[in-house]
Each structure stands twice: as structure tokens, then as C-alpha cells.
Design a protein around this motif. Structure first.
Motif, PDB file in Angstrom:
ATOM      1  N   HIS A 132      46.888 -63.417 -17.589  1.00 25.75           N
ATOM      2  CA  HIS A 132      47.985 -62.628 -18.155  1.00 25.75           C
ATOM      3  C   HIS A 132      49.256 -62.702 -17.300  1.00 25.75           C
ATOM      4  O   HIS A 132      50.359 -62.753 -17.828  1.00 25.75           O
ATOM      5  CB  HIS A 132      47.557 -61.174 -18.347  1.00 25.75           C
ATOM      6  CG  HIS A 132      46.758 -60.955 -19.586  1.00 25.75           C
ATOM      7  ND1 HIS A 132      45.458 -61.408 -19.729  1.00 25.75           N
ATOM      8  CD2 HIS A 132      47.079 -60.354 -20.759  1.00 25.75           C
ATOM      9  CE1 HIS A 132      45.019 -61.084 -20.930  1.00 25.75           C
ATOM     10  NE2 HIS A 132      45.977 -60.447 -21.572  1.00 25.75           N
ATOM     11  N   LEU A 139      55.882 -60.092 -26.107  1.00 28.07           N
ATOM     12  CA  LEU A 139      54.783 -59.893 -25.175  1.00 28.07           C
ATOM     13  C   LEU A 139      53.608 -59.261 -25.912  1.00 28.07           C
ATOM     14  O   LEU A 139      53.800 -58.463 -26.826  1.00 28.07           O
ATOM     15  CB  LEU A 139      55.189 -58.961 -24.024  1.00 28.07           C
ATOM     16  CG  LEU A 139      56.373 -59.381 -23.152  1.00 28.07           C
ATOM     17  CD1 LEU A 139      56.503 -58.419 -21.974  1.00 28.07           C
ATOM     18  CD2 LEU A 139      56.232 -60.807 -22.651  1.00 28.07           C
ATOM     19  N   THR A 140      52.404 -59.623 -25.498  1.00 30.84           N
ATOM     20  CA  THR A 140      51.234 -58.928 -26.039  1.00 30.84           C
ATOM     21  C   THR A 140      51.194 -57.526 -25.424  1.00 30.84           C
ATOM     22  O   THR A 140      51.897 -57.228 -24.451  1.00 30.84           O
ATOM     23  CB  THR A 140      49.928 -59.664 -25.688  1.00 30.84           C
ATOM     24  OG1 THR A 140      49.716 -59.582 -24.268  1.00 30.84           O
ATOM     25  CG2 THR A 140      49.987 -61.117 -26.111  1.00 30.84           C
ATOM     26  N   GLU A 147      50.250 -57.758 -21.775  1.00 26.35           N
ATOM     27  CA  GLU A 147      51.328 -58.330 -20.960  1.00 26.35           C
ATOM     28  C   GLU A 147      52.382 -57.276 -20.677  1.00 26.35           C
ATOM     29  O   GLU A 147      52.877 -57.156 -19.554  1.00 26.35           O
ATOM     30  CB  GLU A 147      51.933 -59.542 -21.673  1.00 26.35           C
ATOM     31  CG  GLU A 147      51.038 -60.765 -21.668  1.00 26.35           C
ATOM     32  CD  GLU A 147      51.473 -61.838 -22.648  1.00 26.35           C
ATOM     33  OE1 GLU A 147      50.800 -62.879 -22.708  1.00 26.35           O
ATOM     34  OE2 GLU A 147      52.474 -61.636 -23.378  1.00 26.35           O
ATOM     35  N   ARG A 173      50.837 -66.049 -18.099  1.00 26.79           N
ATOM     36  CA  ARG A 173      51.498 -66.029 -19.406  1.00 26.79           C
ATOM     37  C   ARG A 173      52.783 -65.207 -19.361  1.00 26.79           C
ATOM     38  O   ARG A 173      53.792 -65.581 -19.962  1.00 26.79           O
ATOM     39  CB  ARG A 173      50.545 -65.451 -20.463  1.00 26.79           C
ATOM     40  CG  ARG A 173      49.415 -66.379 -20.859  1.00 26.79           C
ATOM     41  CD  ARG A 173      48.451 -65.700 -21.802  1.00 26.79           C
ATOM     42  NE  ARG A 173      49.120 -65.192 -22.988  1.00 26.79           N
ATOM     43  CZ  ARG A 173      49.371 -65.916 -24.067  1.00 26.79           C
ATOM     44  NH1 ARG A 173      49.005 -67.179 -24.111  1.00 26.79           N
ATOM     45  NH2 ARG A 173      49.976 -65.388 -25.106  1.00 26.79           N
ATOM     46  N   LEU A 174      52.739 -64.100 -18.647  1.00 22.58           N
ATOM     47  CA  LEU A 174      53.914 -63.237 -18.519  1.00 22.58           C
ATOM     48  C   LEU A 174      55.046 -63.972 -17.809  1.00 22.58           C
ATOM     49  O   LEU A 174      56.207 -63.929 -18.240  1.00 22.58           O
ATOM     50  CB  LEU A 174      53.520 -61.978 -17.753  1.00 22.58           C
ATOM     51  CG  LEU A 174      54.528 -60.828 -17.654  1.00 22.58           C
ATOM     52  CD1 LEU A 174      55.048 -60.419 -19.021  1.00 22.58           C
ATOM     53  CD2 LEU A 174      53.868 -59.638 -16.952  1.00 22.58           C
ATOM     54  N   LYS A 225      56.905 -66.391 -19.927  1.00 20.39           N
ATOM     55  CA  LYS A 225      57.785 -65.788 -20.931  1.00 20.39           C
ATOM     56  C   LYS A 225      59.056 -65.190 -20.334  1.00 20.39           C
ATOM     57  O   LYS A 225      60.102 -65.195 -20.988  1.00 20.39           O
ATOM     58  CB  LYS A 225      57.022 -64.702 -21.703  1.00 20.39           C
ATOM     59  CG  LYS A 225      55.906 -65.259 -22.578  1.00 20.39           C
ATOM     60  CD  LYS A 225      55.175 -64.151 -23.316  1.00 20.39           C
ATOM     61  CE  LYS A 225      54.062 -64.714 -24.198  1.00 20.39           C
ATOM     62  NZ  LYS A 225      53.361 -63.660 -24.964  1.00 20.39           N
TER      63      LYS A 225
END
Length: 232
Positions: free
Chosen positions: A200, A157-158, A161, A203-204, A207
Motif C-alpha cells: 500500500h 486513492l483506495t 491508501e 501504491r500510495l 500516486k
């Protein structure tokens, strides 16, 4: 220990100015002038933040950012000469944490870097205990190590995130409006808009959710915002 910053831009005068200003504040600064050089530096050294121009020789800043995200969650601030909102959102899509539009004020750059460093150091607490490991269905979260595992496999994760996930996870069933999430995670000084939150969250979900369109963890309250509920 001095904070380490990587500055990446093919305009040497810009690099020189940023480097001088950051070093005046006691930071250790490395520089790179193209995408390949930047990627090699990120592999070789652990930085506290990377300042990354979008338009670079050999590899674009977006490509560099995307490849760094495959092995690191180092905070990345994109520099873009374009004022187009989609460029900014695209930068966030590739895993950037923030963006600054050129031409910029060096004081703004320093303020953004310091804000990201403060959030990162606050997040990396050193007092490890059993309470730092949280388990929700097939997801295990190490809050101190800022690591997330799905079915025993780590997912990268960034920084943003993880901040989003941690905030929602720590307040289950509490619905957060997008504006509130933007302020709590990015800060009131952040110039972006609520689409940043949506990018975000999407994207989260991609994942951590087996089926992002039918999430187990991060749910949408239509017309209101997002909330965490373990349905795994």
C-alpha cells in the motif's frame, strides 16, 4: 438507511447463503454472478462494500477491482479459494481493501464487512470546516471528503491508501513501524502480514509522489518503518 452490499460470486449457493445472512442483519444486498455484471452494478449503484470473488466468468475479480478503482474508492473485500500468499497480495495490488480465503465462516465475513463499514463511516465525518483542507507543497488533502489533489488534479486513492496517508500526515515526522501501521489501519483482527503495508505504501507513493524512489512526502526509516515529512 440500510447499508448496501454487492456480493459477486458465480457459485449461487454461496451467494444465496451470504445474502440471507447479511439481510438478516438488516443490510440491503445486490448480487452478481460474473465480472461484467459486477462492474455494471458498481457503475449503477453506490455500495458501502463489495464482496468480490477472484475466479469469475467473463472478467476476473482482479480485473473488476482494478476497473472499479478507476472511478470509485468503495471498500472491496476479495474472496479467494487459493491459500497462496501472492494471490492475496496481488488482490491488494489491484486496490482491494481486504481478502478472505475460502472456505470461510459466514460470521467472519460479516465481522470483516462490519469492521470496514465502521471505519468508512467514521472516516466520512459530516462536520465540514476549513481545517478539513490540508496543503503540503503540490498536494491538497480534503480530509472530510477523503479526496487528494496533486497539482490541482484529483488522484483516486483506495480507502486503505487514504487511511494510511491520513494517519502519517496527522503525525508528521513520527516513524511508524509496519506492524503498528497494520494494526492501526487494518485492525488487530486482520489476518494479513506487514507486506500488506509495503504494498500500500508503494501504491500510495506511485500516486502522490513525482518520483516514488525519491519521495517528497512518505519517507522510509530503514529498519524501522515509515514517516510523513513534507519536502515538496
Amino acid at each position: 438507511m440500510a447499508k448496501k452490499v454487492l456480493v459477486v460470486d458465480d457459485e449461487k449457493l454461496i451467494v444465496k447463503g451470504i445474502r440471507f445472512s447479511l439481510e438478516q442483519d438488516g443490510m440491503s444486498v445486490d448480487v452478481a454472478y460474473d465480472g461484467e455484471e459486477a462492474l455494471e452494478a458498481a457503475h449503477r449503484t453506490h455500495y458501502d462494500v463489495i464482496l468480490l470473488d477472484v475466479m469469475l466468468p467473463k472478467m476476473s475479480g482482479f480485473e473488476v477491482c482494478q476497473q472499479i478503482r478507476e472511478f470509485s474508492d468503495i471498500p472491496i473485500i476479495m474472496l479467494t479459494a487459493k491459500g497462496d500468499d501472492m494471490d492475496k497480495i496481488l488482490g491488494l495490488e489491484y486496490g482491494a481493501d481486504d481478502y478472505i480465503t475460502k472456505p470461510f465462516n459466514i460470521l467472519e465475513v460479516k465481522a470483516r464487512i462490519k469492521a470496514i463499514m465502521r471505519r468508512s463511516s467514521k472516516a466520512r465525518r459530516e462536520d465540514l470546516d476549513d481545517e478539513s483542507i490540508l496543503v503540503f507543497g503540490n498536494m491538497r488533502v480534503d480530509t472530510d471528503g477523503r479526496r487528494v489533489f496533486i497539482d490541482g488534479r484529483e488522484v483516486n486513492l483506495t480507502a486503505k491508501e487514504f487511511d494510511l496517508l491520513e494517519l502519517l500526515m496527522n503525525h508528521p515526522n513520527k516513524v511508524y513501524g509496519r506492524e503498528k501501521l497494520l494494526n492501526d489501519v487494518w485492525g488487530y483482527e486482520y489476518p494479513g502480514d506487514v507486506r500488506t503495508v509495503d504494498v500500500h505504501i508503494r501504491r500510495l507513493r506511485e500516486k502522490i509522489e513525482p518520483n516514488p524512489s525519491e519521495p517528497n512526502f512518505i519517507h522510509t526509516k530503514w529498519g524501522v518503518g515509515y514517516y510523513f515529512q513534507n519536502q515538496g
